[in-house]
Design an enzyme around this catalytic site. Structure first.
Site, PDB file in Angstrom:
ATOM      1  N   GLU A   1       0.860 -24.792  51.083  1.00 26.96           N
ATOM      2  CA  GLU A   1       1.219 -25.196  52.440  1.00 26.96           C
ATOM      3  C   GLU A   1       0.720 -26.616  52.734  1.00 26.96           C
ATOM      4  O   GLU A   1      -0.198 -27.104  52.065  1.00 26.96           O
ATOM      5  CB  GLU A   1       0.661 -24.201  53.448  1.00 26.96           C
ATOM      6  CG  GLU A   1       1.239 -22.803  53.244  1.00 26.96           C
ATOM      7  CD  GLU A   1       0.991 -21.875  54.425  1.00 26.96           C
ATOM      8  OE1 GLU A   1       0.214 -22.228  55.327  1.00 26.96           O
ATOM      9  OE2 GLU A   1       1.601 -20.779  54.431  1.00 26.96           O
ATOM     10  N   PRO A   2       1.316 -27.287  53.725  1.00 27.49           N
ATOM     11  CA  PRO A   2       0.948 -28.674  54.014  1.00 27.49           C
ATOM     12  C   PRO A   2      -0.543 -28.877  54.266  1.00 27.49           C
ATOM     13  O   PRO A   2      -1.113 -29.888  53.857  1.00 27.49           O
ATOM     14  CB  PRO A   2       1.776 -29.010  55.266  1.00 27.49           C
ATOM     15  CG  PRO A   2       2.951 -28.098  55.192  1.00 27.49           C
ATOM     16  CD  PRO A   2       2.449 -26.833  54.574  1.00 27.49           C
TER      17      PRO A   2
ATOM     18  N   ARG B   1       4.070 -53.847  15.020  1.00 22.35           N
ATOM     19  CA  ARG B   1       3.732 -54.998  15.848  1.00 22.35           C
ATOM     20  C   ARG B   1       2.797 -55.935  15.081  1.00 22.35           C
ATOM     21  O   ARG B   1       1.737 -55.509  14.597  1.00 22.35           O
ATOM     22  CB  ARG B   1       3.053 -54.529  17.132  1.00 22.35           C
ATOM     23  CG  ARG B   1       2.486 -55.632  18.004  1.00 22.35           C
ATOM     24  CD  ARG B   1       3.556 -56.441  18.686  1.00 22.35           C
ATOM     25  NE  ARG B   1       2.998 -57.250  19.754  1.00 22.35           N
ATOM     26  CZ  ARG B   1       3.666 -58.182  20.415  1.00 22.35           C
ATOM     27  NH1 ARG B   1       4.934 -58.403  20.114  1.00 22.35           N
ATOM     28  NH2 ARG B   1       3.089 -58.866  21.376  1.00 22.35           N
TER      29      ARG B   1
ATOM     30  N   GLY C   1      -3.211 -26.849  50.572  1.00 18.04           N
ATOM     31  CA  GLY C   1      -3.601 -27.478  49.322  1.00 18.04           C
ATOM     32  C   GLY C   1      -4.243 -26.489  48.369  1.00 18.04           C
ATOM     33  O   GLY C   1      -3.652 -25.471  48.005  1.00 18.04           O
TER      34      GLY C   1
ATOM     35  N   ILE D   1       6.928 -27.643  46.792  1.00 21.26           N
ATOM     36  CA  ILE D   1       7.547 -26.471  46.184  1.00 21.26           C
ATOM     37  C   ILE D   1       8.610 -26.932  45.180  1.00 21.26           C
ATOM     38  O   ILE D   1       9.678 -27.416  45.560  1.00 21.26           O
ATOM     39  CB  ILE D   1       8.159 -25.548  47.260  1.00 21.26           C
ATOM     40  CG1 ILE D   1       7.110 -25.227  48.332  1.00 21.26           C
ATOM     41  CG2 ILE D   1       8.701 -24.290  46.602  1.00 21.26           C
ATOM     42  CD1 ILE D   1       5.811 -24.663  47.801  1.00 21.26           C
TER      43      ILE D   1
ATOM     44  N   LEU E   1      -0.398 -50.722  23.723  1.00 22.78           N
ATOM     45  CA  LEU E   1       0.969 -51.238  23.719  1.00 22.78           C
ATOM     46  C   LEU E   1       1.107 -52.567  24.451  1.00 22.78           C
ATOM     47  O   LEU E   1       2.164 -53.198  24.417  1.00 22.78           O
ATOM     48  CB  LEU E   1       1.909 -50.210  24.363  1.00 22.78           C
ATOM     49  CG  LEU E   1       2.068 -48.884  23.621  1.00 22.78           C
ATOM     50  CD1 LEU E   1       2.754 -47.863  24.512  1.00 22.78           C
ATOM     51  CD2 LEU E   1       2.836 -49.056  22.325  1.00 22.78           C
ATOM     52  N   GLY E   2       0.057 -52.990  25.135  1.00 20.61           N
ATOM     53  CA  GLY E   2       0.101 -54.240  25.871  1.00 20.61           C
ATOM     54  C   GLY E   2       1.108 -54.217  27.003  1.00 20.61           C
ATOM     55  O   GLY E   2       1.393 -53.165  27.586  1.00 20.61           O
TER      56      GLY E   2
ATOM     57  N   ALA F   1       1.453 -19.876  34.799  1.00 18.34           N
ATOM     58  CA  ALA F   1       1.868 -21.279  34.765  1.00 18.34           C
ATOM     59  C   ALA F   1       0.760 -22.169  34.225  1.00 18.34           C
ATOM     60  O   ALA F   1       1.020 -23.119  33.469  1.00 18.34           O
ATOM     61  CB  ALA F   1       2.285 -21.724  36.158  1.00 18.34           C
TER      62      ALA F   1
ATOM     63  N   GLU G   1      -1.287 -26.441  40.330  1.00 19.94           N
ATOM     64  CA  GLU G   1      -1.856 -25.242  39.697  1.00 19.94           C
ATOM     65  C   GLU G   1      -3.372 -25.336  39.558  1.00 19.94           C
ATOM     66  O   GLU G   1      -3.970 -24.791  38.627  1.00 19.94           O
ATOM     67  CB  GLU G   1      -1.239 -24.967  38.309  1.00 19.94           C
ATOM     68  CG  GLU G   1       0.243 -25.137  38.199  1.00 19.94           C
ATOM     69  CD  GLU G   1       1.036 -24.191  39.067  1.00 19.94           C
ATOM     70  OE1 GLU G   1       0.449 -23.373  39.771  1.00 19.94           O
ATOM     71  OE2 GLU G   1       2.271 -24.300  39.058  1.00 19.94           O
TER      72      GLU G   1
END
Length: 385
Positions: free
Chosen positions: A133-134, A268, A137, A163, A338-339, A242, A363
């Site tokens: 819910e808002p 590289r 949490g 959701i 990776l820069g 989950a 979760e």
């Protein structure tokens, strides 16, 4: 070159490797060529749902009703491969199977299972799980959504937030407070008073959909109440399903980013030699591999315990905490390797890192799982003063 320095491959059975290969092939064909575009456009690819269903991935760990009946480890390796594609794709499978379908399988009547599970396994109907819910949490016990009995019906009023899939779902597993305690209801999203609005804009989980849900006096019959869902523990049992998938899934994101960085380091050239020949590059890659393999060993151990029926909730909390923390650190670290190229969608590390900010939050946050472990160690709950 390999990153599997301790042969975790040997810890999987032939059947588990077959599931992994099948899902990896699906991701290579249907996800990787398009995921950067989906992420940039902030679009969940609903056209992918039939492919996921044909692969038996929807509710794959459930038995009967058209579900695959896979083992916990098979489910885990599948989630790892899906999240190597993108967290949003694994999240769809988790919400559909581990939350919505699991709630129906665990707590529904046989009539409800017959009505929903086969169609959901085929991808013909999509479900969502409306718990958060808002203002709630991490504290679902603060739920303010109510379901009031009115004759033979229930009238549900309240609001939910974050959701997953709600705007594309056919049914919502809605959790509401009644005079008898928290209960679950199978609310068809076409019912008057049910509204789902996608949350935009987002910097994370862009190839996915999460919504604000409003339930404005939604009237439903008694027949849609989940008869086995008594109290908040019923909802939390689904969350653990989950969370278990996340233990594996987050490591898929980390592995994908790491493999991309290893390949990049080999091609590289800087200061007259390959990036992979430099000591600091090798240190960064070695530390990432060590962390990933440690987390993978934990995931496999938890999967074996789940298949044996001995896995405890606090063990799942440890797994989610370790996997999410490890994965996001790996993705951030190899992005630096990776820069400047690492901030583009040509590479996956920054996309995965952004997604993992959500994965480590939903979760159960790091803090919540830390307190679950603290309670298991000391015997004292520290969630409330």
């Amino acid at each position: 070159m390999t990153w599997d320095l301790i042969d975790t491959e040997s810890l999987l059975t032939d059947d588990e490797r077959a599931v992994r290969s099948r899902v990896r092939a699906l991701v290579d064909e249907h996800v990787r060529p398009h995921v950067a575009t989906w992420f940039e456009e902030a679009r969940f690819p609903v056209e992918l749902v039939p492919e996921l269903a044909r692969a038996g991935l929807l509710g794959m760990h459930l038995h009967g009703y058209g579900c695959a009946g896979a083992s916990a480890v098979e489910y885990g390796v599948a989630m790892q491969e899906l999240e190597a594609g993108d967290s949003g794709i694994r999240t769809f499978v988790s919400v559909q199977g581990s939350l919505a379908m699991s709630a129906i399988a665990k707590h529904g009547s046989d009539e409800q299972r017959q009505e929903w599970l086969p169609a959901m396994a085929r991808g013909e109907r999509i479900g969502c799980f409306a718990l958060t819910e808002p203002d709630g949490g991490s504290d679902p016990a603060a739920m303010t959504t109510t379901a009031v009995r009115d004759g033979d019906d229930w009238v549900i009023t309240g609001a939910k937030r974050w959701i997953g899939l709600a705007s594309i779902a056919d049914v919502a597993v809605v959790w509401a407070r009644t005079e008898q305690g928290v209960a679950g209801f199978l609310v068809e999203t076409s019912r008057p008073g049910f509204t789902a609005t996608p949350i935009q804009p987002k910097l994370s989980m862009r190839a996915s959909v999460q919504c604000d849900v409003v339930l404005d006096g939604v009237r439903v019959p008694e027949s849609v109440r989940l008869p086995g869902a008594r109290g908040l523990k019923a909802a939390l049992a689904c969350l653990n399903e989950a969370r278990y998938g996340i233990v594996w899934g987050a490591l898929g994101a980390a592995r994908d980013a790491l493999e991309d960085a290893i390949a990049y380091a080999g091609t590289r050239t800087v200061f007259g030699r390959s990036l992979g020949q430099m000591q600091l590059t090798q240190q960064r890659l070695a530390e990432s591999v060590v962390a990933l393999q440690q987390a993978q060993l934990l995931a496999i151990h938890l999967g074996r315990r789940k298949d044996a029926g001995t896995l405890q909730p606090h063990e799942i909390s440890m797994g989610k905490l370790v996997s999410c923390r490890t994965a996001i650190e790996i993705c951030r670290d190899v992005r630096a390797l990776l820069g400047g190229n690492g901030v583009t969608l040509d590479h996956s590390a920054m996309r995965h890192a952004a997604n993992l900010e959500s994965v480590r939050t939903y979760e159960g946050t790091d803090e919540i799982h830390t307190l679950v472990l603290g309670q298991a160690i000391t015997g004292h709950p520290a969630f409330r003063g």
